[in-house]
Design a protein around this motif. Sequence first.
Motif, PDB file in Angstrom:
ATOM      1  N   ARG A 166      76.774  41.255  16.635  1.00  0.00           N
ATOM      2  CA  ARG A 166      76.259  40.224  17.536  1.00  0.00           C
ATOM      3  C   ARG A 166      75.462  39.183  16.751  1.00  0.00           C
ATOM      4  O   ARG A 166      75.228  39.320  15.557  1.00  0.00           O
ATOM      5  N   LYS A 167      75.005  38.166  17.440  1.00  0.00           N
ATOM      6  CA  LYS A 167      74.169  37.139  16.812  1.00  0.00           C
ATOM      7  C   LYS A 167      72.984  37.793  16.112  1.00  0.00           C
ATOM      8  O   LYS A 167      72.316  38.653  16.676  1.00  0.00           O
ATOM      9  N   GLY A 168      72.750  37.400  14.863  1.00  0.00           N
ATOM     10  CA  GLY A 168      71.682  37.989  14.071  1.00  0.00           C
ATOM     11  C   GLY A 168      72.155  39.086  13.150  1.00  0.00           C
ATOM     12  O   GLY A 168      71.390  39.554  12.289  1.00  0.00           O
ATOM     13  N   ALA A 169      73.417  39.512  13.268  1.00  0.00           N
ATOM     14  CA  ALA A 169      73.960  40.544  12.381  1.00  0.00           C
ATOM     15  C   ALA A 169      74.188  39.968  10.989  1.00  0.00           C
ATOM     16  O   ALA A 169      74.243  38.744  10.791  1.00  0.00           O
ATOM     17  N   ALA A 170      74.334  40.876  10.025  1.00  0.00           N
ATOM     18  CA  ALA A 170      74.536  40.460   8.635  1.00  0.00           C
ATOM     19  C   ALA A 170      75.600  41.320   7.980  1.00  0.00           C
ATOM     20  O   ALA A 170      75.670  42.534   8.215  1.00  0.00           O
ATOM     21  N   ILE A 171      76.428  40.686   7.168  1.00  0.00           N
ATOM     22  CA  ILE A 171      77.388  41.370   6.315  1.00  0.00           C
ATOM     23  C   ILE A 171      77.027  41.042   4.874  1.00  0.00           C
ATOM     24  O   ILE A 171      76.811  39.871   4.535  1.00  0.00           O
ATOM     25  N   ARG A 201      82.739  33.808   1.052  1.00  0.00           N
ATOM     26  CA  ARG A 201      82.499  32.406   1.393  1.00  0.00           C
ATOM     27  C   ARG A 201      83.306  31.983   2.613  1.00  0.00           C
ATOM     28  O   ARG A 201      82.802  31.265   3.499  1.00  0.00           O
ATOM     29  N   SER A 202      84.556  32.427   2.685  1.00  0.00           N
ATOM     30  CA  SER A 202      85.401  32.054   3.822  1.00  0.00           C
ATOM     31  C   SER A 202      84.959  32.753   5.093  1.00  0.00           C
ATOM     32  O   SER A 202      84.935  32.138   6.172  1.00  0.00           O
ATOM     33  N   LEU A 203      84.592  34.033   4.998  1.00  0.00           N
ATOM     34  CA  LEU A 203      84.130  34.763   6.175  1.00  0.00           C
ATOM     35  C   LEU A 203      82.822  34.178   6.695  1.00  0.00           C
ATOM     36  O   LEU A 203      82.593  34.124   7.908  1.00  0.00           O
ATOM     37  N   SER A 204      81.979  33.704   5.794  1.00  0.00           N
ATOM     38  CA  SER A 204      80.747  33.048   6.213  1.00  0.00           C
ATOM     39  C   SER A 204      81.054  31.840   7.091  1.00  0.00           C
ATOM     40  O   SER A 204      80.457  31.656   8.158  1.00  0.00           O
ATOM     41  N   GLU A 205      81.998  31.030   6.655  1.00  0.00           N
ATOM     42  CA  GLU A 205      82.377  29.860   7.449  1.00  0.00           C
ATOM     43  C   GLU A 205      82.994  30.267   8.785  1.00  0.00           C
ATOM     44  O   GLU A 205      82.819  29.598   9.801  1.00  0.00           O
ATOM     45  N   ASN A 206      83.709  31.383   8.775  1.00  0.00           N
ATOM     46  CA  ASN A 206      84.377  31.866   9.970  1.00  0.00           C
ATOM     47  C   ASN A 206      83.407  32.374  11.030  1.00  0.00           C
ATOM     48  O   ASN A 206      83.633  32.215  12.231  1.00  0.00           O
ATOM     49  N   ASP A 209      79.169  30.219  13.198  1.00  0.00           N
ATOM     50  CA  ASP A 209      78.909  29.676  14.543  1.00  0.00           C
ATOM     51  C   ASP A 209      78.520  30.778  15.528  1.00  0.00           C
ATOM     52  O   ASP A 209      77.919  30.486  16.568  1.00  0.00           O
ATOM     53  N   ASP A 210      78.844  32.023  15.202  1.00  0.00           N
ATOM     54  CA  ASP A 210      78.471  33.155  16.048  1.00  0.00           C
ATOM     55  C   ASP A 210      77.136  33.766  15.647  1.00  0.00           C
ATOM     56  O   ASP A 210      76.726  34.797  16.187  1.00  0.00           O
ATOM     57  N   GLY A 211      76.457  33.139  14.679  1.00  0.00           N
ATOM     58  CA  GLY A 211      75.146  33.618  14.269  1.00  0.00           C
ATOM     59  C   GLY A 211      75.179  34.849  13.393  1.00  0.00           C
ATOM     60  O   GLY A 211      74.185  35.575  13.300  1.00  0.00           O
ATOM     61  N   ILE A 212      76.306  35.075  12.730  1.00  0.00           N
ATOM     62  CA  ILE A 212      76.450  36.219  11.816  1.00  0.00           C
ATOM     63  C   ILE A 212      76.485  35.679  10.390  1.00  0.00           C
ATOM     64  O   ILE A 212      77.328  34.840  10.050  1.00  0.00           O
ATOM     65  N   ARG A 213      75.565  36.147   9.577  1.00  0.00           N
ATOM     66  CA  ARG A 213      75.487  35.695   8.187  1.00  0.00           C
ATOM     67  C   ARG A 213      76.304  36.607   7.282  1.00  0.00           C
ATOM     68  O   ARG A 213      76.299  37.830   7.447  1.00  0.00           O
ATOM     69  N   VAL A 214      76.981  36.016   6.286  1.00  0.00           N
ATOM     70  CA  VAL A 214      77.788  36.766   5.328  1.00  0.00           C
ATOM     71  C   VAL A 214      77.413  36.305   3.922  1.00  0.00           C
ATOM     72  O   VAL A 214      77.513  35.114   3.603  1.00  0.00           O
ATOM     73  N   ASN A 215      76.956  37.233   3.103  1.00  0.00           N
ATOM     74  CA  ASN A 215      76.570  36.930   1.730  1.00  0.00           C
ATOM     75  C   ASN A 215      77.073  38.027   0.802  1.00  0.00           C
ATOM     76  O   ASN A 215      77.713  38.987   1.250  1.00  0.00           O
ATOM     77  N   ALA A 267      66.311  36.135   4.768  1.00  0.00           N
ATOM     78  CA  ALA A 267      67.419  35.292   4.314  1.00  0.00           C
ATOM     79  C   ALA A 267      68.080  34.575   5.483  1.00  0.00           C
ATOM     80  O   ALA A 267      69.284  34.292   5.446  1.00  0.00           O
ATOM     81  N   SER A 268      67.313  34.231   6.501  1.00  0.00           N
ATOM     82  CA  SER A 268      67.879  33.662   7.728  1.00  0.00           C
ATOM     83  C   SER A 268      68.558  32.310   7.514  1.00  0.00           C
ATOM     84  O   SER A 268      69.377  31.896   8.342  1.00  0.00           O
ATOM     85  N   TYR A 269      68.262  31.623   6.405  1.00  0.00           N
ATOM     86  CA  TYR A 269      68.881  30.323   6.139  1.00  0.00           C
ATOM     87  C   TYR A 269      69.909  30.419   5.012  1.00  0.00           C
ATOM     88  O   TYR A 269      70.291  29.424   4.417  1.00  0.00           O
ATOM     89  N   MET A 270      70.393  31.634   4.749  1.00  0.00           N
ATOM     90  CA  MET A 270      71.371  31.834   3.681  1.00  0.00           C
ATOM     91  C   MET A 270      72.635  32.462   4.245  1.00  0.00           C
ATOM     92  O   MET A 270      72.587  33.488   4.915  1.00  0.00           O
TER      93      MET A 270
END
Length: 285
Positions: A166-171, A201-206, A209-215, A267-270
């Motif tokens: 959900r929104k706020g999740a991280a990968i 990088r591609s999954l981050s862009e994908n 918009d759903d509020g899920i960060r990927v790094n 890391a909310s802005y990464m």
Amino acid sequence: MADTDNVEMVHEDELPGHESELEPKPEWEPRYPGSGRLDGKIALITGADSGIGRATAALFAREGADIAILYLCEHDDAAKTRKIVEAEGRTAITIAGDIGDKGFCEQAVAKVIETFGKLDILVNNAGEQHWDREIEDISEGQLRRTFQTNIFGMFFMTQAARPHLRKGAAIVNCTSITMYEGQPILLDYSATKGAITAFTRSLSENLIDDGIRVNAVAPGPIWTPLNPSGGQPEEKIPDFGKGTPMGRPGQPNEVAPAFLFLACEDASYMSGQVLHPNGGSIVGG
């Protein structure tokens, strides 16, 4: 699937290795008290039985997360990681199986949801490597197996987890310095790590918009069972990591904080970024 004793070894050499048999033992202990940065979170960590995965599980638990420990067949190591998590006052489950099997990934995530009711953090850490001096020496079976574990498994696990994030999740994915510097005896492994960086990088862009960060995290030479258990030639092990500017290999508990940072709100802005715990080597971002 879970907590079984009959998961078949599927590798050409002795990988994956057992941390319980490794000397000196890798350092997994968190270096500082927790501050609640993952209070109430549920984290699924692949390859969490040993090495970087164990250190990350220990640190996440100290910061308040309950942990799903995924691993292939190293039951003794996984049991120790579970005890480490429980010693931090958190809940852990162990799930044994091959992440290169899409069905296993789906069953594993279902077990996490059944146990905890949600999933907040996915750490795609599991990987394998095999050394070969010449490209002709890489068998088709090894090539397929390395990609199956390192990149197919990451796709399968993310696909299984996605409906529950959900929104706020991280990968957080584990790539490698070999993606940036290259490694002449790890052609197939470094190729998968390049794929992982592009996937991140591609999954981050994908998902952004759903509020899920990927790094991702790109470790340098880290003392884990991966290298001495067949990931490097035996004669190279005594000098493993000495070519870094710091002149030594890193320890798993020197890498785990990078995973923590990317998983928590610090890391909310990464998103779409890669951190480089590598002993001082300068690489392109």
